[in-house]
Write a protein that holds these residues in place. Structure first.
Motif, PDB file in Angstrom:
ATOM      1  N   ALA A  71       0.834  -1.207   0.000  1.00 51.21           N
ATOM      2  CA  ALA A  71       0.000   0.000   0.000  1.00 51.21           C
ATOM      3  C   ALA A  71       0.867   1.256   0.000  1.00 51.21           C
ATOM      4  N   ARG A  72       1.893   1.244   0.804  1.00 51.70           N
ATOM      5  CA  ARG A  72       2.805   2.392   0.870  1.00 51.70           C
ATOM      6  C   ARG A  72       3.525   2.592  -0.472  1.00 51.70           C
ATOM      7  N   ASP A  73       3.892   1.493  -1.122  1.00 48.29           N
ATOM      8  CA  ASP A  73       4.536   1.570  -2.427  1.00 48.29           C
ATOM      9  C   ASP A  73       3.576   2.161  -3.462  1.00 48.29           C
ATOM     10  N   ILE A  74       2.313   1.747  -3.413  1.00 47.86           N
ATOM     11  CA  ILE A  74       1.302   2.297  -4.331  1.00 47.86           C
ATOM     12  C   ILE A  74       1.195   3.804  -4.152  1.00 47.86           C
ATOM     13  N   VAL A  75       1.106   4.236  -2.894  1.00 45.17           N
ATOM     14  CA  VAL A  75       0.982   5.662  -2.593  1.00 45.17           C
ATOM     15  C   VAL A  75       2.167   6.440  -3.150  1.00 45.17           C
ATOM     16  N   HIS A  76       3.356   5.917  -2.958  1.00 44.36           N
ATOM     17  CA  HIS A  76       4.553   6.605  -3.451  1.00 44.36           C
ATOM     18  C   HIS A  76       4.607   6.627  -4.974  1.00 44.36           C
ATOM     19  N   ARG A  77       4.254   5.518  -5.612  1.00 47.33           N
ATOM     20  CA  ARG A  77       4.285   5.461  -7.074  1.00 47.33           C
ATOM     21  C   ARG A  77       3.279   6.421  -7.699  1.00 47.33           C
ATOM     22  N   LEU A  78       2.159   6.624  -7.009  1.00 44.15           N
ATOM     23  CA  LEU A  78       1.124   7.516  -7.544  1.00 44.15           C
ATOM     24  C   LEU A  78       1.307   8.962  -7.090  1.00 44.15           C
ATOM     25  N   GLY A  79       2.331   9.211  -6.317  1.00 42.89           N
ATOM     26  CA  GLY A  79       2.660  10.569  -5.925  1.00 42.89           C
ATOM     27  C   GLY A  79       1.595  11.264  -5.091  1.00 42.89           C
ATOM     28  N   GLY A  80       0.770  10.489  -4.409  1.00 34.56           N
ATOM     29  CA  GLY A  80      -0.260  11.091  -3.573  1.00 34.56           C
ATOM     30  C   GLY A  80      -1.420  11.674  -4.360  1.00 34.56           C
ATOM     31  N   HIS A  81      -1.530  11.333  -5.638  1.00 39.26           N
ATOM     32  CA  HIS A  81      -2.593  11.846  -6.504  1.00 39.26           C
ATOM     33  C   HIS A  81      -3.913  11.177  -6.105  1.00 39.26           C
ATOM     34  N   ALA A  82      -4.841  11.969  -5.566  1.00 39.94           N
ATOM     35  CA  ALA A  82      -6.066  11.436  -4.951  1.00 39.94           C
ATOM     36  C   ALA A  82      -6.900  10.595  -5.911  1.00 39.94           C
ATOM     37  N   LEU A  83      -7.130  11.074  -7.130  1.00 42.11           N
ATOM     38  CA  LEU A  83      -7.973  10.330  -8.065  1.00 42.11           C
ATOM     39  C   LEU A  83      -7.329   9.000  -8.434  1.00 42.11           C
ATOM     40  N   ALA A  84      -6.030   9.003  -8.684  1.00 40.73           N
ATOM     41  CA  ALA A  84      -5.340   7.769  -9.037  1.00 40.73           C
ATOM     42  C   ALA A  84      -5.391   6.774  -7.879  1.00 40.73           C
TER      43      ALA A  84
END
Length: 193
Positions: free
Chosen positions: A169-182
């Protein structure tokens, strides 16, 4: 909106898909009781004339315009503005402004109804420097904890840093740069699959 001067124009700006419109709609929904005169949406994407957009609110506002009045922009605009100005508190949400000229001081002076009971909330990608005399609020990417909470809201994840799901989950958040919609799209996918 409620903490600024009454009647103020407030703009929420940020990158595409960050949640500006969703935030504006959530505000309009959650504070609808403060606007007994109604909440009105102006879709401003690709628009170049704010006055024309305000005239389009005639029917939803219940302002009858004859064909002759519709052909005379200034007459139609004055009639629609008067309905807003003499009515109870109202919220205008101007969504997806992509042309700063649409919100120039002259355009606002001409097109927007006046009064302390009229609140205007704008969503835009336009830089605050190009929006003179408008209070701008930046909507930035989510912080890691906020993004993890969003993921967790769709599908609970372990809260232990040693857990593989937590790491993923943390990796997903970092890869998406905190972009809410993504993050929300991924969260729905993870929940469903």
């Amino acid at each position: 909106m409620l903490q600024t001067q009454i009647g103020a124009v407030t703009a929420v700006h940020g990158i595409p898909g960050i949640g500006k419109s969703m935030l504006a709609f959530a505000y309009a929904w959650g504070y609808g009781f403060r606007y007994p005169g109604g909440r009105f949406l102006i879709s401003a994407a690709n628009s170049t004339d704010l006055a024309a957009e305000v005239i389009r609110l005639a029917e939803p506002k219940g302002v009858p315009l004859s064909d002759h009045e519709r052909m005379q922009t200034d007459v139609a605009l004055a009639k629609v503005k008067a309905a807003f100005e003499t009515g109870p508190p109202t919220l205008l949400v101007i969504d997806n402004v992509d042309d700063p000229a649409l919100l120039s001081p002259a355009a606002r002076e001409r097109a927007l109804p006046k009064g302390n009971h009229i609140h205007v909330l704008v969503t835009t990608r336009v830089s605050p420097q190009d929006l003179p005399r408008i209070r701008c609020l930046a909507l930035e990417a989510l912080q890691t904890d906020e993004a993890l909470a969003l993921l967790h809201g769709f599908r609970p994840i372990a809260d232990s840093p040693q857990d593989d799901e937590w790491k993923a989950a943390r990796d997903i958040v970092h890869r998406l740069g905190g972009h809410a919609l993504a993050i929300e799209v991924v969260a729905v996918y993870v929940r469903e699959n």
